[in-house]
Motif scaffolding. Structure first.
Motif, PDB file in Angstrom:
ATOM      1  N   THR A  55       0.972  -0.837  -0.020  1.00  0.00           N
ATOM      2  CA  THR A  55      -0.052   0.187   0.026  1.00  0.00           C
ATOM      3  C   THR A  55       1.328   0.879  -0.104  1.00  0.00           C
ATOM      4  N   GLY A  56       1.804   1.340   0.918  1.00  0.00           N
ATOM      5  CA  GLY A  56       2.516   2.345   0.692  1.00  0.00           C
ATOM      6  C   GLY A  56       3.985   2.370   1.522  1.00  0.00           C
ATOM      7  N   ILE A  57       4.391   3.604   2.087  1.00  0.00           N
ATOM      8  CA  ILE A  57       5.760   3.273   3.151  1.00  0.00           C
ATOM      9  C   ILE A  57       5.926   4.597   3.530  1.00  0.00           C
ATOM     10  N   ARG A  58       6.226   4.929   4.724  1.00  0.00           N
ATOM     11  CA  ARG A  58       6.769   5.083   5.503  1.00  0.00           C
ATOM     12  C   ARG A  58       8.195   6.121   6.078  1.00  0.00           C
ATOM     13  N   ILE A  59       8.340   6.749   5.379  1.00  0.00           N
ATOM     14  CA  ILE A  59       9.737   8.310   5.365  1.00  0.00           C
ATOM     15  C   ILE A  59       9.878   8.465   7.479  1.00  0.00           C
ATOM     16  N   ASP A  60      11.075   7.976   7.578  1.00  0.00           N
ATOM     17  CA  ASP A  60      11.159   8.371   9.495  1.00  0.00           C
ATOM     18  C   ASP A  60      12.289   9.049   9.049  1.00  0.00           C
ATOM     19  N   SER A  61      13.160   8.900   8.244  1.00  0.00           N
ATOM     20  CA  SER A  61      14.377   9.822   8.605  1.00  0.00           C
ATOM     21  C   SER A  61      15.459  10.042   7.135  1.00  0.00           C
ATOM     22  N   GLY A  62      16.421  11.083   7.360  1.00  0.00           N
ATOM     23  CA  GLY A  62      16.896  11.331   5.879  1.00  0.00           C
ATOM     24  C   GLY A  62      16.018  13.092   5.609  1.00  0.00           C
ATOM     25  N   ASP A  63      16.132  13.149   3.939  1.00  0.00           N
ATOM     26  CA  ASP A  63      15.550  14.386   3.575  1.00  0.00           C
ATOM     27  C   ASP A  63      14.301  13.572   3.474  1.00  0.00           C
ATOM     28  N   PHE A 120       4.315  10.784   6.252  1.00  0.00           N
ATOM     29  CA  PHE A 120       5.564  10.963   7.129  1.00  0.00           C
ATOM     30  C   PHE A 120       5.602  11.002   8.579  1.00  0.00           C
ATOM     31  N   SER A 121       7.044  11.295   9.161  1.00  0.00           N
ATOM     32  CA  SER A 121       6.380  10.869  10.404  1.00  0.00           C
ATOM     33  C   SER A 121       7.705  11.163  11.098  1.00  0.00           C
ATOM     34  N   ASP A 122       8.940  11.585  10.935  1.00  0.00           N
ATOM     35  CA  ASP A 122      10.328  12.173  11.449  1.00  0.00           C
ATOM     36  C   ASP A 122      10.162  13.144  11.596  1.00  0.00           C
ATOM     37  N   ARG A 163      24.125 -11.178  19.653  1.00  0.00           N
ATOM     38  CA  ARG A 163      24.597 -11.141  18.838  1.00  0.00           C
ATOM     39  C   ARG A 163      23.847  -8.889  18.511  1.00  0.00           C
ATOM     40  N   PRO A 164      25.147  -8.040  18.249  1.00  0.00           N
ATOM     41  CA  PRO A 164      24.850  -7.173  18.448  1.00  0.00           C
ATOM     42  C   PRO A 164      23.840  -6.498  17.111  1.00  0.00           C
ATOM     43  N   THR A 165      22.755  -6.015  17.416  1.00  0.00           N
ATOM     44  CA  THR A 165      21.827  -4.867  16.493  1.00  0.00           C
ATOM     45  C   THR A 165      22.727  -3.862  15.490  1.00  0.00           C
ATOM     46  N   VAL A 166      22.064  -3.718  15.279  1.00  0.00           N
ATOM     47  CA  VAL A 166      22.776  -2.613  13.485  1.00  0.00           C
ATOM     48  C   VAL A 166      21.736  -2.372  13.061  1.00  0.00           C
ATOM     49  N   LYS A 167      21.868  -0.653  13.791  1.00  0.00           N
ATOM     50  CA  LYS A 167      21.348   1.100  12.218  1.00  0.00           C
ATOM     51  C   LYS A 167      21.523   1.567  11.583  1.00  0.00           C
ATOM     52  N   LEU A 168      21.390   1.666  10.349  1.00  0.00           N
ATOM     53  CA  LEU A 168      22.199   2.514   9.982  1.00  0.00           C
ATOM     54  C   LEU A 168      21.349   4.131   9.592  1.00  0.00           C
ATOM     55  N   SER A 169      19.792   4.052   9.134  1.00  0.00           N
ATOM     56  CA  SER A 169      18.826   5.068   8.660  1.00  0.00           C
ATOM     57  C   SER A 169      19.201   5.125   7.908  1.00  0.00           C
ATOM     58  N   ASP A 170      18.824   6.423   7.152  1.00  0.00           N
ATOM     59  CA  ASP A 170      19.270   7.400   6.196  1.00  0.00           C
ATOM     60  C   ASP A 170      20.095   8.694   6.593  1.00  0.00           C
ATOM     61  N   ASN A 171      20.410   8.964   8.458  1.00  0.00           N
ATOM     62  CA  ASN A 171      20.471   9.906   8.683  1.00  0.00           C
ATOM     63  C   ASN A 171      21.343   9.216   9.530  1.00  0.00           C
ATOM     64  N   PRO A 172      23.533   9.804   9.258  1.00  0.00           N
ATOM     65  CA  PRO A 172      23.913   9.198   9.938  1.00  0.00           C
ATOM     66  C   PRO A 172      24.331   9.106  11.535  1.00  0.00           C
ATOM     67  N   ASN A 173      23.471  10.310  11.707  1.00  0.00           N
ATOM     68  CA  ASN A 173      23.279  10.632  12.917  1.00  0.00           C
ATOM     69  C   ASN A 173      22.203   9.315  14.001  1.00  0.00           C
ATOM     70  N   LYS A 174      21.938   8.719  13.480  1.00  0.00           N
ATOM     71  CA  LYS A 174      21.015   8.250  14.276  1.00  0.00           C
ATOM     72  C   LYS A 174      21.999   6.476  13.749  1.00  0.00           C
ATOM     73  N   ALA A 175      22.394   6.332  13.689  1.00  0.00           N
ATOM     74  CA  ALA A 175      22.963   4.954  13.646  1.00  0.00           C
ATOM     75  C   ALA A 175      23.907   4.243  14.760  1.00  0.00           C
ATOM     76  N   MET A 176      23.445   2.978  14.770  1.00  0.00           N
ATOM     77  CA  MET A 176      23.849   2.755  16.230  1.00  0.00           C
ATOM     78  C   MET A 176      24.109   1.307  15.867  1.00  0.00           C
ATOM     79  N   GLY A 177      25.108   1.242  16.886  1.00  0.00           N
ATOM     80  CA  GLY A 177      25.472  -0.194  16.796  1.00  0.00           C
ATOM     81  C   GLY A 177      27.034  -0.582  16.849  1.00  0.00           C
ATOM     82  N   PRO A 178      28.186  -1.180  17.004  1.00  0.00           N
ATOM     83  CA  PRO A 178      29.106  -1.525  17.143  1.00  0.00           C
ATOM     84  C   PRO A 178      29.869  -0.885  15.608  1.00  0.00           C
TER      85      PRO A 178
END
Length: 429
Positions: free
Chosen positions: A299-307, A333-335, A391-406
């Motif tokens: 049905t659609g896409i949710r946009i939650d980071s980046g521009d 849109f939700s960010d 095991r560690p989790t990782v999130k990259l995101s479209d905004n590197p300021n939101k990245a998390m993980g080793p």
């Protein structure tokens, strides 16, 4: 309700911060059922992450008060009325959205123990155990910390000072509502539970949106408020699912498939407006480039980071390349939204796609400029899955300021998912 007087007179047993197991976001319950069905024995750890290190939570919030509120949450059980609402209500046009085996489990749930420790001026708060149980701590834990911080700032204010503060906050919100109702076909929902000022304030904001926007206000992510106010409960899925699935992957090939395995499981359970893609966990462009064809039919896409505008353009191009009509697709849109950005994005994309908005922290916690030293300004606090089966989790995101993980795992994920240079954007909330 006179919120200022309630704050002035409050005793926590009358106004506990979290008063129900369904005082949470709807997507948490949808995801919890999916996890219960597919990965219930996965062992996960969730941890508090304060991205705003300038807010010293451990200096502001008394540890005893924090423990009292967290212990209260562990005493909560699903009530008969709440169970009846979940079992019998219509969500997204479907009755009995929640399966009997899941409901039986939920009716007997007590949230697992927590680990709390002060580290300098911050708190280390973690939750460990079976994924379906631990994941339900995220939203109430954030709500408790946000509200206790607010109560600490409000503690020394007098009765009339509080009256003026809330009058100004109410006026500020109503001016936003008046601005938004100039957009005739706006579709907007409350997504503000996790970083709200307080439960009472979120409830007030929802009522103001309902009165001010009428049918253009589509509902709230908060299940308890949706139940009490007879509103639609809104929500689909979040980054937590691909983060944990990816951590469980045995090799790079399985890692590359993990975000699509999540949605394949979701596809088996849900249809219609619940088939919303959240593509940015490991980079939107790479996700869509490698996505299986059947996802283009969602049905659609949710946009939650980046521009947000750039993200919507990427989605439109992807749908066109896959032979889909973007005008029939939904973009949510939700960010970090506020009313100015909502109006801007609406006018930019209305007619090109179906546009909707999930308005979060700056709906339910915009006290910017209203307290001394801006002590009530919202800040960026999250509670994320940080490991799965060790095991560690990782999130990259479209905004590197939101990245998390080793760092080494972030580098591996960037390689596997083909993520190159990214534009760093300020994290507002």
């Amino acid at each position: 309700m006179d919120i200022a007087t309630r704050v002035w007179n409050h005793k926590w047993k009358i106004d506990p911060i979290v008063r129900s197991l369904i005082d949470t976001d709807f997507y948490k319950l949808l995801m919890c059922q999916s996890v219960f069905r597919n990965r219930r024995d996965t062992q996960v750890t969730f941890s508090l992450i304060n991205r705003s290190s300038n807010v010293p939570l451990a200096k502001l919030i008394d540890e005893g008060e924090l423990r009292e509120q967290l212990d209260h949450i562990r005493s909560l059980r699903l009530t008969r009325g709440e169970s009846t609402w979940l079992r019998g209500n219509t969500f997204y046009g479907k009755r009995q959205m929640f399966r009997p085996d899941f409901m039986e489990w939920f009716e007997n749930l007590q949230l697992p123990a927590y680990h709390l420790e002060r580290v300098g001026d911050q708190y280390e708060l973690t939750f460990e155990g079976n994924w379906p149980e631990v994941m339900l701590w995220e939203i109430p834990a954030l709500a408790v910390l946000m509200e206790l911080r607010g109560r600490a700032v409000l503690h020394d204010m007098g009765k009339f000072e509080l009256q003026v503060l809330y009058a100004r906050a109410a006026t500020k919100l109503w001016e936003k509502v008046e601005h938004l109702r100039q957009v005739p076909d706006l579709k907007i929902a409350d997504f503000g539970t996790r970083r709200r000022h307080s439960f009472l304030w979120q409830d007030w904001c929802v009522q103001a949106m309902l009165e001010g926007l009428g049918k253009n206000f589509t509902g709230t992510s908060n299940c308890l408020i949706a139940k009490n106010r007879d509103l639609e409960a809104i929500g689909t899925n979040a980054h937590e699912l691909p983060m944990v699935y990816a951590a469980l992957a045995e090799d790079d090939a399985a890692l590359a498939r993990a975000p699509y395995d999540v949605l394949a499981d979701w596809h088996e359970e849900h249809d219609g407006n619940l088939r919303i893609i959240l593509p940015d966990t490991y980079g939107t462009e790479g996700f869509l480039k490698n996505a299986p064809d059947w996802l283009a039919g969602w049905t659609g896409i949710r946009i939650d980071s980046g521009d947000p505008a750039a993200g919507a353009e990427i989605a439109i191009r992807w749908w066109k390349d896959r032979g889909e009509d973007p005008t029939q697709k939904l973009v949510i849109f939700s960010d970090g939204l506020d009313e100015q950005k909502i109006v801007e994005l609406y006018h930019q994309f209305a007619g090109r796609v179906r546009v909707s908005f999930g308005w979060g922290t700056l709906l339910t916690n915009d006290f910017r400029g209203l307290a001394p030293n801006d002590g009530l300004a919202p800040f960026s606090l999250v509670c994320k899955a940080v490991s799965a089966n060790g095991r560690p989790t990782v999130k990259l995101s479209d905004n590197p300021n939101k990245a998390m993980g080793p760092k080494d795992e972030i580098a591996r994920y960037k390689r596997v998912f083909g993520v190159g240079e990214q534009e760093a954007r300020e994290i507002v909330v």
